[in-house]
Structures are given as structure tokens and as C-alpha cells.
Design a protein around this motif. Structure first.
Motif, PDB file in Angstrom:
ATOM      1  N   VAL A  84      22.767  34.196  43.612  1.00  0.00           N
ATOM      2  CA  VAL A  84      23.887  35.040  43.166  1.00  0.00           C
ATOM      3  C   VAL A  84      25.192  34.530  43.778  1.00  0.00           C
ATOM      4  O   VAL A  84      26.213  34.412  43.096  1.00  0.00           O
ATOM      5  N   LYS A  85      25.160  34.184  45.084  1.00  0.00           N
ATOM      6  CA  LYS A  85      26.355  33.662  45.754  1.00  0.00           C
ATOM      7  C   LYS A  85      26.844  32.377  45.098  1.00  0.00           C
ATOM      8  O   LYS A  85      28.041  32.097  45.057  1.00  0.00           O
ATOM      9  N   LEU A  86      25.890  31.596  44.589  1.00  0.00           N
ATOM     10  CA  LEU A  86      26.221  30.306  43.971  1.00  0.00           C
ATOM     11  C   LEU A  86      27.102  30.476  42.744  1.00  0.00           C
ATOM     12  O   LEU A  86      27.979  29.655  42.470  1.00  0.00           O
ATOM     13  N   VAL A  87      26.884  31.556  41.989  1.00  0.00           N
ATOM     14  CA  VAL A  87      27.652  31.762  40.745  1.00  0.00           C
ATOM     15  C   VAL A  87      28.678  32.888  40.866  1.00  0.00           C
ATOM     16  O   VAL A  87      29.327  33.240  39.890  1.00  0.00           O
ATOM     17  N   ASP A  88      28.820  33.434  42.069  1.00  0.00           N
ATOM     18  CA  ASP A  88      29.755  34.548  42.265  1.00  0.00           C
ATOM     19  C   ASP A  88      30.995  34.067  43.022  1.00  0.00           C
ATOM     20  O   ASP A  88      30.915  33.756  44.215  1.00  0.00           O
ATOM     21  N   PRO A  89      32.153  33.994  42.354  1.00  0.00           N
ATOM     22  CA  PRO A  89      33.375  33.532  43.025  1.00  0.00           C
ATOM     23  C   PRO A  89      34.061  34.629  43.838  1.00  0.00           C
ATOM     24  O   PRO A  89      35.078  34.394  44.460  1.00  0.00           O
ATOM     25  N   HIS A  90      33.505  35.853  43.783  1.00  0.00           N
ATOM     26  CA  HIS A  90      34.090  37.018  44.475  1.00  0.00           C
ATOM     27  C   HIS A  90      35.541  37.241  44.041  1.00  0.00           C
ATOM     28  O   HIS A  90      36.425  37.500  44.851  1.00  0.00           O
ATOM     29  N   ALA A  91      35.744  37.092  42.736  1.00  0.00           N
ATOM     30  CA  ALA A  91      37.067  37.350  42.153  1.00  0.00           C
ATOM     31  C   ALA A  91      36.885  38.191  40.904  1.00  0.00           C
ATOM     32  O   ALA A  91      36.028  37.908  40.074  1.00  0.00           O
ATOM     33  N   GLU A  92      37.669  39.235  40.792  1.00  0.00           N
ATOM     34  CA  GLU A  92      37.557  40.140  39.644  1.00  0.00           C
ATOM     35  C   GLU A  92      38.279  39.564  38.430  1.00  0.00           C
ATOM     36  O   GLU A  92      39.446  39.190  38.527  1.00  0.00           O
ATOM     37  N   PRO A  93      37.620  39.478  37.276  1.00  0.00           N
ATOM     38  CA  PRO A  93      38.300  39.006  36.071  1.00  0.00           C
ATOM     39  C   PRO A  93      39.257  40.063  35.518  1.00  0.00           C
ATOM     40  O   PRO A  93      39.152  41.248  35.848  1.00  0.00           O
ATOM     41  N   PHE A  94      40.173  39.622  34.694  1.00  0.00           N
ATOM     42  CA  PHE A  94      41.146  40.517  34.069  1.00  0.00           C
ATOM     43  C   PHE A  94      40.445  41.512  33.144  1.00  0.00           C
ATOM     44  O   PHE A  94      39.533  41.155  32.403  1.00  0.00           O
ATOM     45  N   LYS A  95      40.889  42.764  33.195  1.00  0.00           N
ATOM     46  CA  LYS A  95      40.336  43.789  32.313  1.00  0.00           C
ATOM     47  C   LYS A  95      41.436  44.321  31.407  1.00  0.00           C
ATOM     48  O   LYS A  95      42.381  44.963  31.884  1.00  0.00           O
ATOM     49  N   PRO A  96      41.375  44.020  30.098  1.00  0.00           N
ATOM     50  CA  PRO A  96      42.423  44.478  29.180  1.00  0.00           C
ATOM     51  C   PRO A  96      42.487  45.996  29.088  1.00  0.00           C
ATOM     52  O   PRO A  96      41.475  46.684  29.243  1.00  0.00           O
ATOM     53  N   LYS A  97      43.677  46.508  28.846  1.00  0.00           N
ATOM     54  CA  LYS A  97      43.883  47.950  28.751  1.00  0.00           C
ATOM     55  C   LYS A  97      44.178  48.336  27.311  1.00  0.00           C
ATOM     56  O   LYS A  97      44.932  47.652  26.616  1.00  0.00           O
ATOM     57  N   LYS A  98      43.603  49.436  26.889  1.00  0.00           N
ATOM     58  CA  LYS A  98      43.875  49.947  25.547  1.00  0.00           C
ATOM     59  C   LYS A  98      45.277  50.546  25.503  1.00  0.00           C
ATOM     60  O   LYS A  98      45.772  51.065  26.492  1.00  0.00           O
TER      61      LYS A  98
END
Length: 521
Positions: A84-98
Motif C-alpha cells: 500500500v505504501k508503494l502506491v500511496d503518495p500520501h497526497a489528496e487528489p483534487f475533488k471537484p465541487k458541484k
């Protein structure tokens, strides 16, 4: 399929070790070596693999383990966590808002599948209630606008482009301004493919970014890019500072580990994975479910979301189940819904243990079996479809007639009726459970009071159904093996995974019982 062999090898290495009667340090080192070898052969960066090896060995130190520690459980958990650590950059992706315009710009190498992925993503957001559109700023590649136009028309997504304007910056600016005025919520801008050595194209990419001011820049990366992934992703990161990655073509035969290396190199989250050419072949990425799926442990949350996005009609079936009834027509409807859910191999990866149980059965064979079962149902009269199946016991000549009418064998008809009987018995056991779930869900959605929420959650958990994904969906997942707590868990009779196993066995997979749960934490 990309990463499928990697998953099998890692799963086999962990399983062989945990089954071994002599679980000592030598056997443990052999498992770690096999896992690292599989990762390197899958094109994962050597430095990353070395770091993973070190972390696993430090966590599972045989000399420092307390006498009562369950070594097998610890090893399984450690391997899972480190992957999991290998593929987890510990960065939250952008979440679009309605309710506001969210501009998403696509960048990447030529041939990575950007244009197709743009349409897939627009369709994904549209299916979730967003007003989505596409802007073609690729004026460099011949036929780029025609391709986007064709894809967008097929997906019923509004689009903008120009056959005469050659300046991609002008096209991008004009398209984004137009759709912003029309209050579109998701505006996806497709750009030309470019290589890190093509400085002019890189400068152009930066100009487009400055013109449209995207809320998120996504790099689309071919799953088969290999060791070049790290260098290319770094170059794009420095120029466009993308905030997310989409990996495409994961249905091919390439290794696929290079894309994982790009995540670690740029500390950028993967947001989606392209799993095929169809518009629905786009899966949301999350580290834990991805690794769980990789190791054959399933991804129930992904399956739930996929089923919800299809908006399957379940009302009549759920009403019947609430009454403790399951007709032959209900079985036919569920078979049709399984066909709509996509390739069986895709579903198998999401359902714990099913990928192991499918054995050598491919998608074509599975789909053929499903279609033959539907043909059998289509050869029945309305009276037979709406019956509880007892009419076939009292009048067996009906079975012969249906077999002839559907072009199948008497054995196939009998197998289908056996499966129906099994599910009808389960429906009787589930009687009342659906209403309880609906009441619990209603309490969770309609009350903000903390105590009310907790009470409703306990009610759901008491039925073994920890996620409030919708009563209809929960019931269907239970019927077809998705209890979420492992094979057969969480509902009367423990009939979850065995029922899916029975269905797959009837379809010709030659599988006995549930093979799932291997490597489960």
C-alpha cells in the motif's frame, strides 16, 4: 492483464509461506526474495523494491518477536501494508465541487490514450450528476478533433473544438470560456501528446495551462511505459506540475510496474485506472483496495460503486426479497444485471476469492454461459417466470419444452432451476432484513442527530452490512456474494460467497467451493 501476474506471484509467495509447517527466518527470506523479484520483473523501480524489502524485514524481525505473536498474520499484514505504501503518495487528489466550474487539463505522451480517457472521465462524472463537457485543444495530431467528437457523441457529452484554428491556446481558452458561461461543472481540456525532449510542445503545454488556469492537471500514462515512466513523469511534473495520474491500457500484457514507480517519483496520486476500451472501463483508484484486489482479496467498495453507477433496476426484485419471495423472473433479471456489469474477469477481481475460483474460464466463455441461462428464461411462459419453480416439479415435461425452445440441454435447464431454488431459499431467510436496512439507511440520511446516526449504523452492522451503499445494492451484493466480511459472512445461512461459487460452477467454471479469503488481513 497488467499487474495480474504480479498479484498472482506475490499472493502465491505469501500463501506458500503461511501454509508452511516450518515458518522460520529462512522461509521468510525466500518469500521476501520472491516478492521483490516479481516487482522488479514488473518494471517497478529497483530503489523502491530495495526500500520495500528493508521495511518488510525490519517489521518482521524474528529475533524481536514476542512468543505469542501470530507470525502468519503479521507477515500477511506487513506485506499488505508495505505494498500500500508503494502506491500511496500520501497526497489528496483534487475533488471537484458541484455548482461551480472545475477545469481539468490532460497532459501526457502521444499514444497514451488521453482523448479516450478524457471522454471516459467526462462520462464518469456525468453519471454522478455533474454537468460535464470536453474541449479539444489538440490541433497537432491529425484526426484528434474527429476522434474526440466521435467519442463525445457516443457518450452524449457536449464538446468544443475547431477544424480551422491551429493555435491550441486559443481553442482551449475559447472552449473553457464558452462552457463556463453555460455553467458546466466539469470542463475537461484535451491537449496534444508530447515528449520531454520536445521543448516547443512543452512550452505550448505551459501556455495552455496559463490560459485556462485548470483546477487540476492530470497526466495520462500508458501502463506499459516501463522504466521510462519515472523520467517522463518528472519532466512533466517540472513543466506542468500535474496533480494526479491516470494509468491506461492496464488490460494489456505489459508489466505495468513503471507507472507505480512514477507515483513514488512525483509523489502524485493515481486517481483512475483504464481497464479496457469501453466507455465504462475506468475504475477509481485507491491504494488499499488496489492492493487488496492485486492479492486476490477483492474490492467490495469498488464493486458497490460500479453497480451504483450502472443504475440497475432492482425495485421489483428487492420488493420480492423483502416479502421472502424470489421468482424465476427475478433470477433472470439478476443474470441480465451481471451481464451489464462488464467482463467477468473485472468483477472477479472485486469479489474476494472469486478470481481464484474462476480458474481458466475466460470472459467469452463466462458470457456465453450467462447468455444461455438467459435464453432458457426467455423460453418460459409468463406463468413459469413468475412462479416459485414448483410447477416444474409437478410438470417435468415443461423442462423438455424449454430446453428445445432455448436450444439448450435438459441438464442446463435443471441446473438453472437448482440455482433458482437455492436463491429462493435464501430470500426466505432474508425476509424482513431489507426493510430493516431501509429503515436504518433512512435514519442515517434523514437525521443529523449523532445518537440516531450511531444507532442506525449499529443496526446495519448487526446485519453484517457495514457500508450504507443503498438497501437495494446491499441486498443484491448479499445475493451474489458481496457480504464484505469474507465468504459467506454477514447474513442468514452464511450463503454469500458459496452462492456466487454455485453460480460460477453452473456456468461451467468447474469450481467447487469458495476459494477466497487467502491472504486476508
Amino acid at each position: 492483464m497488467v499487474l495480474q501476474d504480479l498479484g498472482r506471484r506475490i499472493n502465491a509467495a505469501v500463501s506458500d509461506l503461511t501454509r508452511s509447517p516450518n515458518l522460520d527466518e529462512k522461509a521468510f527470506d525466500g518469500m521476501v526474495k520472491e516478492i521483490c523479484s516479481a516487482l522488479i520483473e514488473a518494471d517497478v523501480n529497483v530503489k523502491l523494491v530495495a526500500g520495500l524489502r528493508k521495511s518488510i524485514r525490519n517489521t518482521v524481525s524474528f529475533k524481536d518477536l514476542a512468543p505469542g505473536v501470530n507470525k502468519k498474520r503479521l507477515i500477511q499484514k506487513t506485506v499488505f501494508d508495505e505494498l500500500v505504501k508503494l502506491v500511496d503518495p500520501h497526497a489528496e487528489p483534487f475533488k471537484p465541487k458541484k455548482g461551480k466550474s472545475n477545469v481539468i487539463m490532460f497532459v501526457g505522451l502521444q499514444g497514451a490514450g488521453k482523448t479516450t480517457t478524457c471522454t471516459k472521465l467526462a462520462r464518469w462524472y456525468a453519471a454522478r450528476g455533474f454537468k460535464a463537457c470536453l474541449v479539444c485543444a489538440d490541433t497537432f495530431r491529425a484526426g484528434a478533433f474527429d476522434q474526440l467528437k466521435q467519442n463525445a457523441t457516443k457518450a452524449k457529452i457536449p464538446y468544443f473544438g475547431s477544424l480551422t484554428q491551429t493555435d491550441p491556446v486559443a481553442v482551449a481558452r475559447e472552449g473553457v470560456e464558452k462552457f463556463k458561461k453555460e455553467r458546466f461543472e466539469i470542463i475537461i481540456v484535451d491537449t496534444s501528446g508530447r515528449h520531454r525532449q520536445e521543448q516547443d510542445l512543452f512550452d505550448e503545454m505551459v501556455q495552455i495551462q496559463q490560459a485556462v488556469r485548470p483546477d487540476q492537471t492530470i497526466m495520462v500514462m500508458d501502463g506499459s511505459i516501463g522504466q521510462a515512466a519515472e523520467q517522463q513523469s518528472r519532466a512533466f511534473k517540472e513543466a506542468a506540475d500535474f496533480g494526479a495520474i491516470i494509468i491506461t491500457k492496464t488490460d494489456g500484457a505489459a508489466a505495468g510496474g513503471g507507472a507505480i514507480s512514477a507515483v513514488a517519483a512525483t509523489h502524485t496520486p493515481i486517481v483512475f485506472i483504464g481497464t479496457g476500451e469501453h466507455m465504462l472501463d475506468l475504475e477509481r483508484f485507491a491504494p488499499q483496495p488496489f492492493v487488496s484486489k492485486l492479492l486476490g482479496m477483492g474490492d467490495m467498495a469498488g464493486l458497490v460503486e460500479h453497480v451504483q453507477s450502472l443504475k440497475l433496476d432492482q425495485k421489483d426484485t428487492m420488493k420480492h426479497i423483502a416479502e421472502g419471495v424470489f421468482t424465476v423472473r427475478d433470477l433472470r433479471d439478476q443474470l441480465s444485471n451481471i451481464m451489464k456489469m462488464g467482463p467477468l474477469s473485472k468483477m472477479a477481481g472485486m469479489i474476494p476469492g472469486l478470481s481464484n475460483m474462476m480458474g481458466g474460464m475466460d470472459d467469452e466463455e463466462g458470457s456465453t454461459k450467462l447468455r444461455r441461462m438467459i435464453y432458457i428464461c426467455d423460453s418460459m411462459t409468463d406463468k413459469e417466470l413468475d412462479s416459485d419453480g414448483k410447477v416444474f416439479v409437478s410438470q417435468p415435461s415443461r423442462i423438455t419444452r424449454i430446453a428445445r425452445g432455448s436450444g439448450t440441454s435438459v441438464r442446463e435447464v435443471e441446473d438453472l432451476l437448482t440455482q433458482h431454488k437455492m436463491m429462493a431459499n435464501m430470500a426466505k431467510k432474508m425476509k424482513g432484513g431489507v426493510q430493516n436496512m431501509q429503515r436504518a439507511q433512512g435514519a442515517m440520511q434523514g437525521k443529523n442527530n449523532k445518537q440516531q446516526m450511531e444507532a442506525a449504523q449499529k443496526r446495519l452492522q448487526s446485519m453484517g452490512q457495514g457500508m450504507p451503499g443503498g438497501a437495494d445494492l446491499a441486498s443484491m451484493m448479499k445475493m451474489f456474494g458481496g457480504g464484505g466480511g469474507g465468504p459467506g459472512a454477514g447474513f442468514p445461512g452464511g450463503g454469500g460467497m458459496p452462492d456466487m461459487a454455485s453460480l460460477m460452477k453452473m456456468m461451467g467454471g468447474g469450481m467447487g467451493g469458495a476459494g477466497g479469503g487467502r491472504g486476508r488481513r
